[in-house]
Design an enzyme around this catalytic site. Structure first.
Site, PDB file in Angstrom:
ATOM      1  N   LYS A  64       0.880  -1.209   0.033  1.00 40.72           N
ATOM      2  CA  LYS A  64       0.097  -0.251  -0.006  1.00 40.72           C
ATOM      3  C   LYS A  64       0.911   1.110  -0.057  1.00 40.72           C
ATOM      4  O   LYS A  64       0.456   2.269  -0.453  1.00 40.72           O
ATOM      5  CB  LYS A  64      -0.906   0.063   1.173  1.00 40.72           C
ATOM      6  CG  LYS A  64      -2.079  -1.039   0.950  1.00 40.72           C
ATOM      7  CD  LYS A  64      -3.017  -0.994   2.146  1.00 40.72           C
ATOM      8  CE  LYS A  64      -4.116  -1.899   2.079  1.00 40.72           C
ATOM      9  NZ  LYS A  64      -5.215  -1.773   3.138  1.00 40.72           N
ATOM     10  N   ASP A  67     -10.207   2.755   1.611  1.00 42.84           N
ATOM     11  CA  ASP A  67     -10.388   2.470   3.108  1.00 42.84           C
ATOM     12  C   ASP A  67     -11.022   3.528   3.827  1.00 42.84           C
ATOM     13  O   ASP A  67     -12.032   3.164   4.606  1.00 42.84           O
ATOM     14  CB  ASP A  67      -9.120   1.837   3.955  1.00 42.84           C
ATOM     15  CG  ASP A  67      -8.536   0.734   3.395  1.00 42.84           C
ATOM     16  OD1 ASP A  67      -9.437  -0.170   2.909  1.00 42.84           O
ATOM     17  OD2 ASP A  67      -7.398   0.378   3.589  1.00 42.84           O
TER      18      ASP A  67
HETATM   19  P1  NAP Z   1      -1.681  -4.113  10.305  1.00 40.61           P
HETATM   20  O1  NAP Z   1      -1.053  -2.837   9.751  1.00 40.61           O
HETATM   21  O2  NAP Z   1      -0.705  -5.414  10.448  1.00 40.61           O
HETATM   22  O3  NAP Z   1      -1.776  -3.690  11.892  1.00 40.61           O
HETATM   23  C1  NAP Z   1      -2.136  -4.567  13.012  1.00 40.61           C
HETATM   24  C2  NAP Z   1      -2.713  -3.996  13.860  1.00 40.61           C
HETATM   25  O4  NAP Z   1      -3.330  -5.100  14.959  1.00 40.61           O
HETATM   26  C3  NAP Z   1      -1.544  -3.266  15.035  1.00 40.61           C
HETATM   27  O5  NAP Z   1      -2.092  -2.286  15.457  1.00 40.61           O
HETATM   28  C4  NAP Z   1      -1.173  -4.291  16.056  1.00 40.61           C
HETATM   29  O6  NAP Z   1      -0.676  -3.989  17.161  1.00 40.61           O
HETATM   30  C5  NAP Z   1      -2.676  -5.128  16.295  1.00 40.61           C
HETATM   31  N1  NAP Z   1      -2.572  -6.357  16.672  1.00 40.61           N
HETATM   32  C6  NAP Z   1      -2.296  -7.449  16.103  1.00 40.61           C
HETATM   33  N2  NAP Z   1      -2.281  -8.559  16.871  1.00 40.61           N
HETATM   34  C7  NAP Z   1      -2.615  -8.036  18.160  1.00 40.61           C
HETATM   35  C8  NAP Z   1      -2.827  -8.769  19.439  1.00 40.61           C
HETATM   36  N3  NAP Z   1      -2.845  -9.910  19.653  1.00 40.61           N
HETATM   37  N4  NAP Z   1      -3.124  -7.937  20.416  1.00 40.61           N
HETATM   38  C9  NAP Z   1      -3.462  -6.609  20.350  1.00 40.61           C
HETATM   39  N5  NAP Z   1      -3.103  -5.773  18.843  1.00 40.61           N
HETATM   40  C10 NAP Z   1      -2.947  -6.656  17.983  1.00 40.61           C
HETATM   41  O7  NAP Z   1      -3.136  -4.365   9.742  1.00 40.61           O
HETATM   42  P2  NAP Z   1      -3.991  -3.275   8.897  1.00 40.61           P
HETATM   43  O8  NAP Z   1      -3.540  -3.517   7.534  1.00 40.61           O
HETATM   44  O9  NAP Z   1      -3.946  -2.073   9.907  1.00 40.61           O
HETATM   45  O10 NAP Z   1      -5.367  -4.240   9.337  1.00 40.61           O
HETATM   46  C11 NAP Z   1      -5.994  -4.194  10.546  1.00 40.61           C
HETATM   47  C12 NAP Z   1      -7.278  -5.000  10.426  1.00 40.61           C
HETATM   48  O11 NAP Z   1      -8.150  -4.200   9.748  1.00 40.61           O
HETATM   49  C13 NAP Z   1      -7.242  -6.301   9.652  1.00 40.61           C
HETATM   50  O12 NAP Z   1      -8.056  -7.437  10.472  1.00 40.61           O
HETATM   51  C14 NAP Z   1      -7.692  -6.168   8.206  1.00 40.61           C
HETATM   52  O13 NAP Z   1      -8.274  -7.563   8.007  1.00 40.61           O
HETATM   53  C15 NAP Z   1      -8.871  -5.137   8.440  1.00 40.61           C
HETATM   54  N6  NAP Z   1      -8.866  -4.187   7.568  1.00 40.61           N
HETATM   55  C16 NAP Z   1     -10.501  -4.604   6.910  1.00 40.61           C
HETATM   56  C17 NAP Z   1     -10.909  -3.561   5.888  1.00 40.61           C
HETATM   57  C18 NAP Z   1     -12.225  -3.634   5.358  1.00 40.61           C
HETATM   58  O14 NAP Z   1     -12.570  -3.177   4.320  1.00 40.61           O
HETATM   59  N7  NAP Z   1     -12.963  -4.308   6.314  1.00 40.61           N
HETATM   60  C19 NAP Z   1      -9.809  -2.740   5.318  1.00 40.61           C
HETATM   61  C20 NAP Z   1      -8.520  -2.708   5.921  1.00 40.61           C
HETATM   62  C21 NAP Z   1      -8.219  -3.533   6.903  1.00 40.61           C
HETATM   63  P3  NAP Z   1       1.033  -3.749  17.148  1.00 40.61           P
HETATM   64  O15 NAP Z   1       1.168  -2.547  16.513  1.00 40.61           O
HETATM   65  O16 NAP Z   1       0.863  -3.852  18.616  1.00 40.61           O
HETATM   66  O17 NAP Z   1       1.599  -5.018  16.655  1.00 40.61           O
END
Ligand code: NAP
Length: 282
Positions: A66, A103
């Site tokens: 991204k 998003d």
């Molecule tokens: P990312 O950049 O990998 O960020 C992951 C986040 O989750 C970080 O803040 C991480 O914290 C936290 N995390 C992971 N495991 C954890 C745990 N066990 N306990 C507490 N915090 C935890 O991912 P992203 O791209 O931002 O996506 C995040 C979520 O949004 C995903 O589930 C994705 O599928 C969803 N999403 C959905 C859409 C939609 O259209 N519905 C669009 C985009 C994303 P740390 O910083 O401490 O590692």
């Protein structure tokens, strides 16, 4: 000539985008296909050279490209520049490529569909990854009074606050903190932008702390009903799940590629009747 759109990423575990966009192409009689294209970093430049061809409508971008995709584009729209990431783009008639971020707009479209007005009210976002950045920017752009950003790794919450500080009032906080508990008590919306609920059975925050008028928004869409969604519904709160955001952001992208809007119902219907083929797709 069949027109094309491809989603690039690595790995590409989920087919949701292909299912909903191909359903919308079919429903509107458009001869086009949305394909999944898992690529390595060295394939980025060749991919974007290919996507300038006359049969391309646009492209989608997901993790981990991204940010990296941005340097291959001719123009990046303001929201995507602010967030620091593109997740979709369109090919203009002259072959140039414009990147944007659905998003953020998809998230706000899903919020708007609930009828809730957030302007002037406080918000809480848990998570500090790419999705959290898009949501925080969208909330501030939508006029919320302030956003508390809580994250397991507090340093990343501070980075989000610094990165977006020119757009409004953002307070970073650790996940287990009094600041989060206090902010939940007056939040008009509380958002899960972590992978909790997908990779774990945990809830990112306590729904009991929220006002009864609050909207709980979970970005996780696999599964669509997470422990957070269940807890919020059990408390009688308004709830939005990640599938609705996926559909709304897909609707925005589809309109940019084809000029055809209002495809959310087609896309939602396609996802509801689709039976994912493997555990990773569920
Ligand atoms: P990312 O950049 O990998 O960020 C992951 C986040 O989750 C970080 O803040 C991480 O914290 C936290 N995390 C992971 N495991 C954890 C745990 N066990 N306990 C507490 N915090 C935890 O991912 P992203 O791209 O931002 O996506 C995040 C979520 O949004 C995903 O589930 C994705 O599928 C969803 N999403 C959905 C859409 C939609 O259209 N519905 C669009 C985009 C994303 P740390 O910083 O401490 O590692």
């Amino acid at each position: 000539m069949t027109q094309r759109v491809a989603l690039i990423g690595n790995p590409l575990k989920r087919r949701h985008s292909a299912v909903m966009h191909n359903a919308a192409f079919a429903a509107h009689g458009i001869d086009a296909s949305f394909e999944l294209r898992p690529i390595d970093p060295e394939d980025l430049a060749p991919f974007f050279a290919e996507a300038r061809g006359g049969d391309w409508l646009g492209f989608g971008v997901t993790s981990p490209y991204k940010q990296a995709a941005m340097e291959h584009l001719d123009e990046i729209e303001a929201g995507a520049t602010a967030i620091g990431a593109v997740n979709n783009g369109v090919r203009r008639d002259d072959g140039s490529l414009v990147g944007f971020n659905t998003d953020a707009s998809g998230f706000m479209a899903a919020v708007a569909a609930t009828g809730l007005s957030l302007a002037g009210h406080p918000a809480v976002v848990v998570g500090a990854g790419g999705a959290a950045r898009a949501v925080v920017w969208a909330l501030l752009d939508g006029g919320v009074e302030r956003v508390l950003v809580a994250n397991r790794t507090p340093e990343r919450a501070r980075e989000v606050a610094e990165h977006l500080s020119s757009y409004g009032n953002i307070e970073p906080a650790p996940l287990e903190s009094r600041a989060l508990a206090t902010a939940l008590g007056s939040a008009a919306i509380a958002v899960n932008a972590t992978t909790m609920g997908m990779t774990t059975d945990t809830v990112p925050f306590d729904v009991a702390a929220l006002p009864e008028t609050a909207l709980v928004f979970d970005l996780v869409f696999v599964p669509p009903e997470t422990p957070l969604v269940r807890a919020a519904a059990a408390r009688g709160l308004a709830v939005c799940n990640g599938l609705e955001m996926l559909v709304r952001q897909g609707e925005v992208a589809f309109e940019r590629w084809t000029g055809i809007g209002s495809t959310a119902d087609i896309m939602r219907g396609a996802l509801e009747s689709w039976i994912p083929g493997s555990d990773t797709e569920r």
